[in-house]
Design an enzyme around this catalytic site. Structure first.
Site, PDB file in Angstrom:
ATOM      1  N   SER A 133       0.953  -1.260  -0.124  1.00  0.00           N
ATOM      2  CA  SER A 133       0.135   0.040   0.076  1.00  0.00           C
ATOM      3  C   SER A 133       0.712   1.316  -0.045  1.00  0.00           C
ATOM      4  O   SER A 133       2.026   1.359   0.484  1.00  0.00           O
ATOM      5  CB  SER A 133      -0.758  -0.113   1.369  1.00  0.00           C
ATOM      6  N   TYR A 157      -1.053  -0.663  10.942  1.00  0.00           N
ATOM      7  CA  TYR A 157      -1.324  -1.114   9.572  1.00  0.00           C
ATOM      8  C   TYR A 157      -0.237  -0.999   8.596  1.00  0.00           C
ATOM      9  O   TYR A 157       0.349  -1.971   8.082  1.00  0.00           O
ATOM     10  CB  TYR A 157      -2.384  -0.671   9.149  1.00  0.00           C
ATOM     11  N   LYS A 161       2.474  -3.836   6.682  1.00  0.00           N
ATOM     12  CA  LYS A 161       2.799  -3.865   5.532  1.00  0.00           C
ATOM     13  C   LYS A 161       4.267  -3.704   5.081  1.00  0.00           C
ATOM     14  O   LYS A 161       4.631  -4.461   4.327  1.00  0.00           O
ATOM     15  CB  LYS A 161       2.037  -2.808   4.654  1.00  0.00           C
TER      16      LYS A 161
HETATM   17  P1  NAD Z   1     -10.960  -7.046   1.764  1.00  0.00           P
HETATM   18  O1  NAD Z   1     -10.951  -6.821   3.435  1.00  0.00           O
HETATM   19  O2  NAD Z   1     -12.110  -6.796   0.979  1.00  0.00           O
HETATM   20  O3  NAD Z   1      -9.973  -8.291   1.502  1.00  0.00           O
HETATM   21  C1  NAD Z   1      -9.256  -8.956   2.203  1.00  0.00           C
HETATM   22  C2  NAD Z   1      -9.659 -10.269   2.213  1.00  0.00           C
HETATM   23  O4  NAD Z   1      -9.097 -11.088   3.109  1.00  0.00           O
HETATM   24  C3  NAD Z   1     -11.262 -10.449   2.876  1.00  0.00           C
HETATM   25  O5  NAD Z   1     -12.101 -11.328   2.057  1.00  0.00           O
HETATM   26  C4  NAD Z   1     -10.792 -11.079   4.332  1.00  0.00           C
HETATM   27  O6  NAD Z   1     -11.984 -12.059   4.606  1.00  0.00           O
HETATM   28  C5  NAD Z   1      -9.818 -12.022   3.955  1.00  0.00           C
HETATM   29  N1  NAD Z   1      -8.762 -12.172   5.124  1.00  0.00           N
HETATM   30  C6  NAD Z   1      -8.460 -11.658   6.109  1.00  0.00           C
HETATM   31  N2  NAD Z   1      -8.021 -12.294   7.139  1.00  0.00           N
HETATM   32  C7  NAD Z   1      -7.865 -13.439   6.571  1.00  0.00           C
HETATM   33  C8  NAD Z   1      -7.166 -14.425   7.038  1.00  0.00           C
HETATM   34  N3  NAD Z   1      -6.227 -14.423   8.230  1.00  0.00           N
HETATM   35  N4  NAD Z   1      -7.191 -15.775   6.338  1.00  0.00           N
HETATM   36  C9  NAD Z   1      -7.640 -15.641   5.323  1.00  0.00           C
HETATM   37  N5  NAD Z   1      -8.344 -14.608   4.499  1.00  0.00           N
HETATM   38  C10 NAD Z   1      -8.450 -13.566   5.209  1.00  0.00           C
HETATM   39  O7  NAD Z   1      -9.495  -5.911   1.483  1.00  0.00           O
HETATM   40  P2  NAD Z   1      -9.160  -5.389  -0.010  1.00  0.00           P
HETATM   41  O8  NAD Z   1      -9.587  -3.955   0.068  1.00  0.00           O
HETATM   42  O9  NAD Z   1      -9.811  -6.164  -1.138  1.00  0.00           O
HETATM   43  O10 NAD Z   1      -7.642  -5.653   0.269  1.00  0.00           O
HETATM   44  C11 NAD Z   1      -7.034  -6.469  -0.162  1.00  0.00           C
HETATM   45  C12 NAD Z   1      -5.374  -6.181   0.010  1.00  0.00           C
HETATM   46  O11 NAD Z   1      -5.171  -4.922  -0.282  1.00  0.00           O
HETATM   47  C13 NAD Z   1      -5.311  -6.110   1.781  1.00  0.00           C
HETATM   48  O12 NAD Z   1      -4.042  -6.865   2.037  1.00  0.00           O
HETATM   49  C14 NAD Z   1      -5.198  -4.596   2.126  1.00  0.00           C
HETATM   50  O13 NAD Z   1      -4.245  -4.260   3.030  1.00  0.00           O
HETATM   51  C15 NAD Z   1      -4.493  -4.380   0.500  1.00  0.00           C
HETATM   52  N6  NAD Z   1      -4.589  -2.911   0.393  1.00  0.00           N
HETATM   53  C16 NAD Z   1      -5.850  -2.436   0.085  1.00  0.00           C
HETATM   54  C17 NAD Z   1      -6.199  -0.936  -0.005  1.00  0.00           C
HETATM   55  C18 NAD Z   1      -7.637  -0.614  -0.268  1.00  0.00           C
HETATM   56  O14 NAD Z   1      -7.747   0.633  -0.082  1.00  0.00           O
HETATM   57  N7  NAD Z   1      -8.715  -1.358  -0.408  1.00  0.00           N
HETATM   58  C19 NAD Z   1      -5.270  -0.243  -0.230  1.00  0.00           C
HETATM   59  C20 NAD Z   1      -3.845  -0.770  -0.081  1.00  0.00           C
HETATM   60  C21 NAD Z   1      -3.747  -1.912   0.091  1.00  0.00           C
HETATM   61  C1  UD1 Z   2      -6.731   5.491   4.101  1.00  0.00           C
HETATM   62  C2  UD1 Z   2      -5.718   5.182   4.853  1.00  0.00           C
HETATM   63  C3  UD1 Z   2      -4.521   4.437   4.213  1.00  0.00           C
HETATM   64  C4  UD1 Z   2      -4.992   3.089   3.412  1.00  0.00           C
HETATM   65  C5  UD1 Z   2      -6.165   3.526   2.745  1.00  0.00           C
HETATM   66  C6  UD1 Z   2      -6.667   2.295   1.837  1.00  0.00           C
HETATM   67  C7  UD1 Z   2      -5.670   6.832   6.829  1.00  0.00           C
HETATM   68  C8  UD1 Z   2      -4.961   7.784   7.418  1.00  0.00           C
HETATM   69  N1  UD1 Z   2      -5.038   6.248   5.641  1.00  0.00           N
HETATM   70  O1  UD1 Z   2      -6.085   6.345   2.896  1.00  0.00           O
HETATM   71  O2  UD1 Z   2      -3.543   3.996   5.370  1.00  0.00           O
HETATM   72  O3  UD1 Z   2      -3.931   2.610   2.660  1.00  0.00           O
HETATM   73  O4  UD1 Z   2      -7.094   4.167   3.461  1.00  0.00           O
HETATM   74  O5  UD1 Z   2      -7.489   2.774   0.910  1.00  0.00           O
HETATM   75  O6  UD1 Z   2      -6.960   6.161   7.041  1.00  0.00           O
HETATM   76  N2  UD1 Z   2     -12.291  11.628   3.719  1.00  0.00           N
HETATM   77  C9  UD1 Z   2     -13.071  12.625   3.947  1.00  0.00           C
HETATM   78  N3  UD1 Z   2     -14.320  11.891   4.636  1.00  0.00           N
HETATM   79  C10 UD1 Z   2     -14.555  10.618   4.783  1.00  0.00           C
HETATM   80  C11 UD1 Z   2     -13.410   9.858   4.507  1.00  0.00           C
HETATM   81  C12 UD1 Z   2     -12.238  10.449   3.780  1.00  0.00           C
HETATM   82  O7  UD1 Z   2     -13.153  13.682   3.732  1.00  0.00           O
HETATM   83  O8  UD1 Z   2     -15.467  10.306   5.664  1.00  0.00           O
HETATM   84  C13 UD1 Z   2     -11.118  12.230   3.125  1.00  0.00           C
HETATM   85  C14 UD1 Z   2      -9.704  11.890   3.709  1.00  0.00           C
HETATM   86  O9  UD1 Z   2      -9.352  12.868   4.531  1.00  0.00           O
HETATM   87  C15 UD1 Z   2      -8.864  12.028   2.368  1.00  0.00           C
HETATM   88  C16 UD1 Z   2      -9.395  11.325   1.348  1.00  0.00           C
HETATM   89  O10 UD1 Z   2     -11.159  11.765   1.640  1.00  0.00           O
HETATM   90  O11 UD1 Z   2      -8.430  13.151   2.213  1.00  0.00           O
HETATM   91  C17 UD1 Z   2      -9.400   9.795   1.278  1.00  0.00           C
HETATM   92  O12 UD1 Z   2      -9.779   9.049   2.244  1.00  0.00           O
HETATM   93  P1  UD1 Z   2      -9.673   7.481   2.497  1.00  0.00           P
HETATM   94  O13 UD1 Z   2     -10.584   7.162   1.234  1.00  0.00           O
HETATM   95  O14 UD1 Z   2     -10.122   7.048   4.090  1.00  0.00           O
HETATM   96  O15 UD1 Z   2      -7.990   6.949   2.081  1.00  0.00           O
HETATM   97  P2  UD1 Z   2      -6.773   7.735   2.409  1.00  0.00           P
HETATM   98  O16 UD1 Z   2      -6.804   8.468   3.788  1.00  0.00           O
HETATM   99  O17 UD1 Z   2      -5.907   8.124   1.323  1.00  0.00           O
END
Ligand code: NAD
Ligand code: UD1
Length: 347
Positions: A133, A157, A161
């Site tokens: 991330s 978190y 990572k």
């Molecule tokens: P998500 O929560 O929708 O998906 C994660 C999946 O992992 C879920 O289906 C959950 O049930 C499963 N899981 C959790 N713990 C587990 C375990 N111990 N064993 C087996 N399965 C397990 O999240 P996502 O948004 O799809 O994210 C996927 C990956 O990408 C994560 O590692 C997250 O940290 C990373 N990531 C997500 C974002 C984001 O904004 N969504 C941003 C950057 C990185």
């Molecule tokens: C957040 C996490 C980041 C993570 C990512 C996953 C924090 C500080 N950061 O990122 O570590 O990898 O999610 O997608 O939580 N915002 C509002 N109102 C809301 C929600 C968000 O104004 O109710 C604003 C935030 O201040 C930011 C933008 O929207 O400026 C995006 O926020 P968000 O979707 O939470 O993502 P990140 O903060 O970039």
């Protein structure tokens, strides 16, 4: 076509990636404990992937921290077509929760990854694409952010990572043959254009997009905009939003590269390189759904940066991949999902 293990494949990004990989003809084993997802997402993935795809999708309910569960997942692949590569999505991702319960985050994200890597090693499988991330960069000193920027996470978190990234690098140094991609996602949003699969956060969404779409569908009353005095053009925070289908295709590109080329450790940002403000997102969503999104500007959220935007040049150069979908498409597809599934997979 390859036999792949997808951890966390029932989740938001995993389900969309499974669909892209099935459409490309791959055979998949998914392991998920449904901690933050529903088996329904994979049923819909199989349906969307078309006739015959369900025969290429095996699903194992299990926990990546549990060696026996991982054994069942490896055993779910046919003996003559063992798992060749892994895409590792499984993990916990809520920043606030990680501050309250760091033990759980280190357990699932780090211990889970360690167990997965040990099981892979035992099976002679050394190809992995890891969900990292942009959170590993912490509060960036310069934007756009290049992959060479300092790794300085600011919450548990992010620390977990960064630790897995380090573990992967240590493994690549310790033993020849590892093919590793560390993909640093920026802000994944939207849904498959069918509206059949999408993001289904439990409880009150932490992230902007799901919150906005729940306001649009009437599940929440109004959005709180965290800060109106950031040093940005309109005073609201700026992020690099990426359509989840672009992100899914980025995984396919990374996997293809790892499987084709010599063993390597690849680290790339997956983002668009274009910053969008909270208020721009709100306006775009309003014009897609045809409804006002009431909002109030409140205090800044602790730990937020003013602007995080990827430098996407390395992903383009190394993977031949770049984002193709616009903000309008993110809103259109996110709305198609939210509108058809107002309470997510439960509805
Ligand atoms: P998500 O929560 O929708 O998906 C994660 C999946 O992992 C879920 O289906 C959950 O049930 C499963 N899981 C959790 N713990 C587990 C375990 N111990 N064993 C087996 N399965 C397990 O999240 P996502 O948004 O799809 O994210 C996927 C990956 O990408 C994560 O590692 C997250 O940290 C990373 N990531 C997500 C974002 C984001 O904004 N969504 C941003 C950057 C990185
Ligand atoms: C957040 C996490 C980041 C993570 C990512 C996953 C924090 C500080 N950061 O990122 O570590 O990898 O999610 O997608 O939580 N915002 C509002 N109102 C809301 C929600 C968000 O104004 O109710 C604003 C935030 O201040 C930011 C933008 O929207 O400026 C995006 O926020 P968000 O979707 O939470 O993502 P990140 O903060 O970039």
């Amino acid at each position: 076509m390859a036999q792949l293990l997808i951890t966390g494949g029932a989740g938001f990004i995993g389900s969309h990636t499974c669909l892209v990989l099935l459409a490309a003809g791959h055979h998949l084993v998914v392991i998920d404990n449904y901690d933050n997802s529903s088996p329904e997402s994979l049923r819909r993935v199989a349906e969307l992937a078309g006739p015959g795809a369900s025969g290429r999708l095996a699903v194992v309910e299990g926990d990546i921290r549990n060696a026996a569960d991982l054994e069942r997942a490896f055993a779910a692949a046919p003996a003559d077509q063992p798992i060749e590569g892994v895409i590792h999505f499984a993990g916990l991702k809520a920043v606030g929760e990680s501050v309250r319960d760091p033990l759980r985050y280190w357990d699932v994200n780090l211990s889970g990854s360690r167990q997965l890597l040990a099981s892979m090693q035992a099976h002679g499988c050394r190809t992995i694409v890891f969900s990292s991330s942009c959170t590993v960069y912490g509060l960036p000193e310069t934007v756009p952010i290049r992959e060479t920027a300092p790794i300085q996470p600011i919450n548990p978190y992010g620390h977990s990572k960064a630790a897995v990234e380090q573990l992967l690098a240590d493994l690549a140094t310790s033993e020849q043959g590892w093919r590793i991609a560390r993909l640093r996602y920026f802000n994944p949003v939207g849904a498959h254009p069918s509206g059949r699969i999408g993001e289904d956060p439990s409880g009150i969404p932490n992230n902007l997009f799901p919150f906005v779409s729940q306001v649009a569908v009437g599940r929440r009353e109004r959005l709180q905009v965290f800060g109106g005095d950031w040093p940005t053009p309109d005073g609201s925070g700026v992020r690099d939003y990426i359509h989840v289908m672009d992100l899914a295709e980025g995984h396919q590109a990374a996997l293809d590269k790892l499987m084709k080329e010599a063993p390597q450790l690849l680290t790339v940002n997956l983002g668009s390189g274009r910053g969008l403000s909270v208020l721009e997102v709100v306006r775009a969503f309003e014009s897609t759904c045809g409804r006002p999104i009431p909002y109030t500007i409140v205090e800044r959220r602790p730990g937020d940066a003013a602007i995080t935007v990827a430098d996407p040049a390395l992903a383009s150069e190394r993977l031949g991949w770049r984002t193709r979908r616009s903000l309008a498409e993110m809103c259109r597809d996110g709305w198609a999902w939210q509108n058809a599934n107002p309470t997510g997979y439960g509805g």
